[in-house]
Design a protein around this motif. Sequence first.
Motif, PDB file in Angstrom:
ATOM      1  N   TYR A  38       0.861  -1.179   0.000  1.00 19.63           N
ATOM      2  CA  TYR A  38       0.000   0.000   0.000  1.00 19.63           C
ATOM      3  C   TYR A  38       0.903   1.237   0.000  1.00 19.63           C
ATOM      4  O   TYR A  38       1.546   1.540   1.004  1.00 19.63           O
ATOM      5  CB  TYR A  38      -0.923  -0.015   1.209  1.00 19.63           C
ATOM      6  CG  TYR A  38      -1.963  -1.105   1.146  1.00 19.63           C
ATOM      7  CD1 TYR A  38      -3.252  -0.829   0.704  1.00 19.63           C
ATOM      8  CD2 TYR A  38      -1.663  -2.416   1.509  1.00 19.63           C
ATOM      9  CE1 TYR A  38      -4.217  -1.832   0.636  1.00 19.63           C
ATOM     10  CE2 TYR A  38      -2.619  -3.422   1.440  1.00 19.63           C
ATOM     11  CZ  TYR A  38      -3.890  -3.125   0.998  1.00 19.63           C
ATOM     12  OH  TYR A  38      -4.825  -4.126   0.933  1.00 19.63           O
ATOM     13  N   LEU A  60      -4.387  -7.270   7.978  1.00 13.04           N
ATOM     14  CA  LEU A  60      -5.697  -6.963   7.401  1.00 13.04           C
ATOM     15  C   LEU A  60      -6.797  -7.804   8.058  1.00 13.04           C
ATOM     16  O   LEU A  60      -7.914  -7.320   8.271  1.00 13.04           O
ATOM     17  CB  LEU A  60      -5.672  -7.185   5.893  1.00 13.04           C
ATOM     18  CG  LEU A  60      -4.833  -6.177   5.095  1.00 13.04           C
ATOM     19  CD1 LEU A  60      -4.843  -6.526   3.616  1.00 13.04           C
ATOM     20  CD2 LEU A  60      -5.336  -4.752   5.287  1.00 13.04           C
ATOM     21  N   MET A 100      -6.928   3.162   2.495  1.00 14.41           N
ATOM     22  CA  MET A 100      -7.142   2.347   3.682  1.00 14.41           C
ATOM     23  C   MET A 100      -8.441   2.696   4.416  1.00 14.41           C
ATOM     24  O   MET A 100      -9.004   1.867   5.117  1.00 14.41           O
ATOM     25  CB  MET A 100      -5.965   2.485   4.639  1.00 14.41           C
ATOM     26  CG  MET A 100      -4.829   1.507   4.386  1.00 14.41           C
ATOM     27  SD  MET A 100      -5.295  -0.162   4.875  1.00 14.41           S
ATOM     28  CE  MET A 100      -3.779  -1.045   4.556  1.00 14.41           C
ATOM     29  N   SER A 135     -10.790   0.500   2.940  1.00 17.99           N
ATOM     30  CA  SER A 135     -10.449  -0.877   3.299  1.00 17.99           C
ATOM     31  C   SER A 135     -11.076  -1.281   4.622  1.00 17.99           C
ATOM     32  O   SER A 135     -11.460  -2.439   4.816  1.00 17.99           O
ATOM     33  CB  SER A 135      -8.927  -1.029   3.364  1.00 17.99           C
ATOM     34  OG  SER A 135      -8.549  -2.321   3.776  1.00 17.99           O
ATOM     35  N   THR A 170      -1.659   3.863   7.502  1.00 22.97           N
ATOM     36  CA  THR A 170      -1.444   2.684   6.673  1.00 22.97           C
ATOM     37  C   THR A 170      -0.481   1.711   7.346  1.00 22.97           C
ATOM     38  O   THR A 170      -0.651   0.490   7.252  1.00 22.97           O
ATOM     39  CB  THR A 170      -0.894   3.099   5.298  1.00 22.97           C
ATOM     40  OG1 THR A 170      -1.795   4.039   4.702  1.00 22.97           O
ATOM     41  CG2 THR A 170      -0.743   1.895   4.378  1.00 22.97           C
ATOM     42  N   ALA A 174      -2.418  -0.603   9.320  1.00 19.98           N
ATOM     43  CA  ALA A 174      -3.409  -1.315   8.487  1.00 19.98           C
ATOM     44  C   ALA A 174      -4.898  -1.169   8.796  1.00 19.98           C
ATOM     45  O   ALA A 174      -5.643  -2.091   8.538  1.00 19.98           O
ATOM     46  CB  ALA A 174      -3.061  -2.809   8.455  1.00 19.98           C
ATOM     47  N   PRO A 175      -5.476  -0.071   9.249  1.00 17.89           N
ATOM     48  CA  PRO A 175      -4.834   1.146   9.712  1.00 17.89           C
ATOM     49  C   PRO A 175      -5.202   1.555  11.138  1.00 17.89           C
ATOM     50  O   PRO A 175      -4.689   2.536  11.643  1.00 17.89           O
ATOM     51  CB  PRO A 175      -5.396   2.174   8.734  1.00 17.89           C
ATOM     52  CG  PRO A 175      -6.824   1.744   8.561  1.00 17.89           C
ATOM     53  CD  PRO A 175      -6.833   0.235   8.735  1.00 17.89           C
TER      54      PRO A 175
END
Length: 515
Positions: free
Chosen positions: A165, A184, A212, A215, A309, A312-313
């Motif tokens: 990323y 993640l 993110m 995400s 990030t 992740a996050p």
Amino acid sequence: MYGLTGMINAAARGRPTAPSTLFGGRSRTWAESRARVARLAAGLRTLGAGPGDRVAILALNSDRYTEFLSAVWWAGAVVVPMNIRWTAAESAFSLRDSGTRVLFVDRAFAGLAAEAAVACPALEHLVWCDDGDPPQGLLSYEDLVSAHQPAPDAQAGGEDLAGLYYTGGTTGFPKGVQVPHRALWYNNLLCAKLLEVEPDHVVLHAAPMFHMADSCLGGAGSIMGAAHAYVPRFDPEAVMAAIEAQSVTHTVMVPTMIAMLLQHPAFATERLGTLRVVGYGGSSISRGVLAEALTKLPHVRFVQVYGQTEMAPVVTSLSAADHVLDGPRAGRLAAAGRVVPGCDVRIVDEAGADVGPGEVGEIVARGPGMMQGYWNLPELTAATIRDGWVHTGDGGYRDADGFIFIVDRLKDMIVTGGENVFSAEVESAISTHPAVAQVAVIGIPSDQWGEAVHAIVVPRTGLAPSVAEVMAHCEPAAGQLQAPPQRDHPHEASAPVRRRQDPQTRPARPLLGRA
């Protein structure tokens, strides 16, 4: 060893006929999505993309984006989500740096991708992930799906690399954050809890899917087997239309998007009647925008997530219960929340020692969401991960109740006349002016003060607040800023740790620079 393909496998087994993706008139079930993912993974393997290989995507939000992510992980490969705001040079850098061999691209970025590909000799294949026939030289996404039998799941997981990323850096080019499956997976479970996602919900991808922030929502939706809906790119009218058409219950936006939505001429509370939860993060949010959101959307629960990030996050979260404008909890609206389960946070000085409550230092974090490091940047990795802690570069403090308050990026702190000024606090004060739509505060050179505090204000439609009006508004607003529990130590510009003062005891200082 938990792998990310476990999400789609579990949803397809447990909810085979439930909707998985809703986009552009297409509706697919979780069973159909898993079959397409396994076929696309087989197609990727024929292109030479196997365990550890990099597969990038440069595209707007769509159902194919969600399938792409799962298919790359199914093949055992590594996703490289590319920033849709990059130039061709930045895109080419990330492709070269990551060693990407296959790039998925849609209509919006086909030209930019072709330009970037010229500078990337390792890039072997471009795949058209849009409707219609692909341009000459590009492979068809749908052909890769239809022409192959389902591939077996590579079952990558744990410390296997899931994604590179790329995030902005001080060198002018992005740096690749190595995020493993472990990180993640943890964040997906965490965000499902924080954002209150259940299997019968519909999550809307309104933020760009490379980010993110999105995400968080996408992973929460997939791990719970909820349905995914999409707008190709953020547009307030498109978001409201999608919420109405798909009965959307959850979305995540950055603060600027929330402000644009609330201030759109076609905004109407009833158009967002099915919405239950809005998560936000990615940047600080002003009190003015939050107050407007809580007033205009009283039926919606707002949840803040803070992180980066490299984690992740998610690091902290401010729950819906703490999003109130009045009463004893009102002061918490300025906080980034408490540390999330599984994560640990310290506030440290320049020597790495813990500071006391109310003292500003650097936020450092560790937990299951930690990155493995920066790709091809060992020195930067060593500077960022020290003694097992990720140094965020964010300045903040913790109050006596354990709430974390972010004051600024340490490198962005404004030092004016020897006093430290945090731009986020000034922005929050200005944002509550009824004529202000958006505001950004920066430091500019000053012969008298070293730096002057300079505000760039976007007024609401039809209004034109004067500099004098904004400055006058900020005097009483400053007194309402959340103050730390200890207030008896003045700022010292030379001190590595700086205690925030009660705004009423600060020395006189010009608040705003004139445009």
